[in-house]
Design an enzyme around this catalytic site. Structure first.
Site, PDB file in Angstrom:
ATOM      1  N   THR A  36      42.524  56.579  57.173  1.00  0.00           N
ATOM      2  CA  THR A  36      41.303  55.766  57.057  1.00  0.00           C
ATOM      3  C   THR A  36      41.193  54.773  58.213  1.00  0.00           C
ATOM      4  O   THR A  36      40.107  54.278  58.501  1.00  0.00           O
ATOM      5  CB  THR A  36      41.224  55.000  55.714  1.00  0.00           C
ATOM      6  OG1 THR A  36      42.395  54.201  55.582  1.00  0.00           O
ATOM      7  CG2 THR A  36      41.115  55.939  54.531  1.00  0.00           C
ATOM      8  N   GLY A  37      42.302  54.476  58.868  1.00  0.00           N
ATOM      9  CA  GLY A  37      42.286  53.548  60.007  1.00  0.00           C
ATOM     10  C   GLY A  37      41.669  54.199  61.235  1.00  0.00           C
ATOM     11  O   GLY A  37      41.551  55.430  61.297  1.00  0.00           O
ATOM     12  N   SER A 120      42.705  42.961  43.304  1.00  0.00           N
ATOM     13  CA  SER A 120      42.104  42.300  42.134  1.00  0.00           C
ATOM     14  C   SER A 120      41.708  43.310  41.070  1.00  0.00           C
ATOM     15  O   SER A 120      41.492  42.937  39.921  1.00  0.00           O
ATOM     16  CB  SER A 120      40.857  41.545  42.579  1.00  0.00           C
ATOM     17  OG  SER A 120      39.906  42.453  43.103  1.00  0.00           O
ATOM     18  N   TYR A 143      43.046  53.969  41.156  1.00  0.00           N
ATOM     19  CA  TYR A 143      43.358  53.078  42.288  1.00  0.00           C
ATOM     20  C   TYR A 143      43.975  51.766  41.781  1.00  0.00           C
ATOM     21  O   TYR A 143      44.996  51.302  42.298  1.00  0.00           O
ATOM     22  CB  TYR A 143      42.075  52.798  43.081  1.00  0.00           C
ATOM     23  CG  TYR A 143      42.185  51.676  44.079  1.00  0.00           C
ATOM     24  CD1 TYR A 143      42.838  51.853  45.293  1.00  0.00           C
ATOM     25  CD2 TYR A 143      41.629  50.420  43.808  1.00  0.00           C
ATOM     26  CE1 TYR A 143      42.938  50.814  46.214  1.00  0.00           C
ATOM     27  CE2 TYR A 143      41.723  49.384  44.721  1.00  0.00           C
ATOM     28  CZ  TYR A 143      42.373  49.575  45.920  1.00  0.00           C
ATOM     29  OH  TYR A 143      42.469  48.550  46.820  1.00  0.00           O
ATOM     30  N   LYS A 147      47.723  50.359  42.543  1.00  0.00           N
ATOM     31  CA  LYS A 147      47.955  49.068  43.194  1.00  0.00           C
ATOM     32  C   LYS A 147      48.836  48.169  42.314  1.00  0.00           C
ATOM     33  O   LYS A 147      49.698  47.443  42.809  1.00  0.00           O
ATOM     34  CB  LYS A 147      46.607  48.391  43.496  1.00  0.00           C
ATOM     35  CG  LYS A 147      45.929  48.960  44.723  1.00  0.00           C
ATOM     36  CD  LYS A 147      46.548  48.337  45.971  1.00  0.00           C
ATOM     37  CE  LYS A 147      46.298  49.070  47.230  1.00  0.00           C
ATOM     38  NZ  LYS A 147      46.893  48.438  48.408  1.00  0.00           N
TER      39      LYS A 147
HETATM   40  C1  UD2 Z   1      37.893  47.054  44.649  1.00  0.00           C
HETATM   41  C2  UD2 Z   1      38.668  45.745  44.469  1.00  0.00           C
HETATM   42  C3  UD2 Z   1      38.937  45.123  45.849  1.00  0.00           C
HETATM   43  C4  UD2 Z   1      39.647  46.129  46.770  1.00  0.00           C
HETATM   44  C5  UD2 Z   1      38.759  47.352  46.876  1.00  0.00           C
HETATM   45  C6  UD2 Z   1      39.332  48.446  47.766  1.00  0.00           C
HETATM   46  C7  UD2 Z   1      37.741  44.921  42.351  1.00  0.00           C
HETATM   47  C8  UD2 Z   1      36.991  43.845  41.669  1.00  0.00           C
HETATM   48  N1  UD2 Z   1      37.883  44.814  43.672  1.00  0.00           N
HETATM   49  O1  UD2 Z   1      36.653  46.734  45.230  1.00  0.00           O
HETATM   50  O2  UD2 Z   1      39.706  43.959  45.709  1.00  0.00           O
HETATM   51  O3  UD2 Z   1      40.923  46.425  46.272  1.00  0.00           O
HETATM   52  O4  UD2 Z   1      38.574  47.920  45.551  1.00  0.00           O
HETATM   53  O5  UD2 Z   1      38.446  49.519  47.816  1.00  0.00           O
HETATM   54  O6  UD2 Z   1      38.239  45.849  41.710  1.00  0.00           O
HETATM   55  N2  UD2 Z   1      28.326  49.130  45.389  1.00  0.00           N
HETATM   56  C9  UD2 Z   1      26.946  49.307  45.426  1.00  0.00           C
HETATM   57  N3  UD2 Z   1      26.425  50.075  46.417  1.00  0.00           N
HETATM   58  C10 UD2 Z   1      27.195  50.676  47.380  1.00  0.00           C
HETATM   59  C11 UD2 Z   1      28.597  50.473  47.336  1.00  0.00           C
HETATM   60  C12 UD2 Z   1      29.129  49.705  46.319  1.00  0.00           C
HETATM   61  O7  UD2 Z   1      26.223  48.792  44.572  1.00  0.00           O
HETATM   62  O8  UD2 Z   1      26.631  51.364  48.244  1.00  0.00           O
HETATM   63  C13 UD2 Z   1      28.881  48.301  44.306  1.00  0.00           C
HETATM   64  C14 UD2 Z   1      30.032  48.947  43.561  1.00  0.00           C
HETATM   65  O9  UD2 Z   1      29.575  49.832  42.564  1.00  0.00           O
HETATM   66  C15 UD2 Z   1      30.739  47.712  43.017  1.00  0.00           C
HETATM   67  C16 UD2 Z   1      30.504  46.650  44.100  1.00  0.00           C
HETATM   68  O10 UD2 Z   1      29.404  47.123  44.883  1.00  0.00           O
HETATM   69  O11 UD2 Z   1      30.125  47.293  41.821  1.00  0.00           O
HETATM   70  C17 UD2 Z   1      31.686  46.456  45.024  1.00  0.00           C
HETATM   71  O12 UD2 Z   1      32.119  47.740  45.453  1.00  0.00           O
HETATM   72  P1  UD2 Z   1      33.172  47.938  46.642  1.00  0.00           P
HETATM   73  O13 UD2 Z   1      33.404  49.404  46.776  1.00  0.00           O
HETATM   74  O14 UD2 Z   1      32.750  47.167  47.827  1.00  0.00           O
HETATM   75  O15 UD2 Z   1      34.456  47.202  46.108  1.00  0.00           O
HETATM   76  P2  UD2 Z   1      35.237  47.213  44.664  1.00  0.00           P
HETATM   77  O16 UD2 Z   1      34.685  46.121  43.836  1.00  0.00           O
HETATM   78  O17 UD2 Z   1      35.341  48.590  44.130  1.00  0.00           O
END
Ligand code: UD2
Length: 318
Positions: A36-37, A120, A143, A147
């Site tokens: 991924t890097g 988190s 995931y 973690k």
């Molecule tokens: C999780 C972890 C974060 C990190 C990350 C690695 C939580 C709270 N956070 O992030 O710390 O480990 O995983 O990947 O578990 N979304 C949209 N539209 C898009 C993309 C995402 O609405 O096009 C939403 C998604 O459904 C989620 C939020 O945005 O509700 C954040 O998504 P993300 O993929 O940026 O990060 P998240 O919270 O899965």
């Protein structure tokens, strides 16, 4: 001058750590398998570090990488909740087996301390906010489980072998160099780039989902503090790495509209499987034991991030 090994050195967080360490005059070794890097993340610093293309699943390579190292910053992972829902085995291999390899190699090389990129997501969908480290984890996605398992391995290696370990539970880290191009990219990277290009972003859910979005400089600082804090304060422990404030996806979209000049609307789609609704950290433990402070708040971080992506979009010479 200490010697640091950064795993996942070509990733978004790893490459930021590499730069910060070089700025402090430290000696840096980096490994990445480019799953991924991206090599571009290291372009202007590559000749200043001992970089090795290697996979954390290769124990021999990890033994070589850890030789003579004082601190390991373990960032290498397959990050992404939805990716792990699609392929839990791959997530487990990289995010658990890989971590155990890094720990074995660090233990055998008598590394002083390993600082780990925990997540988190381990808290899961518990209704209590803010999330504090004494809460019982309740992970949802593969995931998050991986973690959390790695975090427990960190604790185990401290207890069984005396290897000093510190886990930092990252809360949605964002900033320059976060890859915006994959369907699994972090939401802020993805939205920033889409909106700068005039493309319509999609919010999964109704937009009230909230996150403690944390600008990269805060995570970098937490890592450096976790290396130098006295062992009595932090060894074998887990700390939230966040800002202690949260924004909803709707608020974030509005803020990005201002910053990017995007004129369009947002599309709404069903919530993603494995997602957590609300995430907000209590950062008191990191403040107390690591001396952690929020250096850059969400608004300033978002401004800096959009500026960076704007420069990426600009044609060369413009
Ligand atoms: C999780 C972890 C974060 C990190 C990350 C690695 C939580 C709270 N956070 O992030 O710390 O480990 O995983 O990947 O578990 N979304 C949209 N539209 C898009 C993309 C995402 O609405 O096009 C939403 C998604 O459904 C989620 C939020 O945005 O509700 C954040 O998504 P993300 O993929 O940026 O990060 P998240 O919270 O899965």
């Amino acid at each position: 001058m200490a010697k640091y090994l950064v795993t996942g050195a070509a990733g978004f967080i790893g490459s930021s750590l590499v730069r910060a360490l070089l700025e402090r005059g430290e000696q840096v070794r980096g490994i990445d398998n480019f799953s991924t890097g991206r090599r571009e993340n290291l372009t202007e610093v590559l000749n200043r570090i001992d970089f090795r293309e290697a996979d954390i699943l290769d124990l021999d390579a990890m033994h070589q990488a850890c030789a003579g190292v004082d601190y390991v910053l373990h960032e290498a992972a397959i990050p992404s909740v939805p990716k792990s829902v699609l392929d839990p085995l791959a997530s487990n291999r990289a995010n658990v087996d890989g971590t155990v390899n890094v720990l074995i190699a660090a233990r055998d090389a008598k590394v002083q301390r390993v600082v780990y990129a925990a997540s988190s997501s381990a808290y899961g969908d518990t209704p209590t906010l803010p999330k504090h480290e004494a809460m019982i984890p309740n992970p949802i996605s593969p995931y998050a489980v991986a973690k959390l398992a790695s975090e427990l391995y960190m604790v185990s290696f401290y207890r069984c072998y005396g290897l000093e370990t510190v886990s930092l539970r990252y809360f949605n880290i964002f900033g320059p160099r976060q890859d915006p191009s994959s369907p699994y990219s972090g939401v802020l990277a993805k939205f920033s780039m889409q909106m700068l290009r005039g493309e319509q972003p999609t919010i999964f859910g109704d937009g009230t989902t909230s996150r403690d979005f944390t600008y990269i400089d805060n995570a970098v600082s937490a890592n450096l503090l976790a290396c130098t804090a006295p062992a009595a304060e932090c060894a074998g422990r887990v700390f939230n790495c966040a800002t202690g404030a949260r924004s909803t996806l709707n608020q974030t979209f509005d803020a990005l509209k201002q910053l990017t000049g995007y004129q369009g609307s947002v599309k709404y789609a069903p919530e993603r499987g494995g997602d957590i609704k609300h995430s907000l950290a209590d950062i008191a433990q990191a403040q107390k034991h690591l001396g952690y402070k929020v250096l850059v708040n969400f608004e300033d971080g978002l401004r800096r991030t959009v500026e960076w992506y704007k420069n990426q979009c600009r044609p060369v010479g413009a």
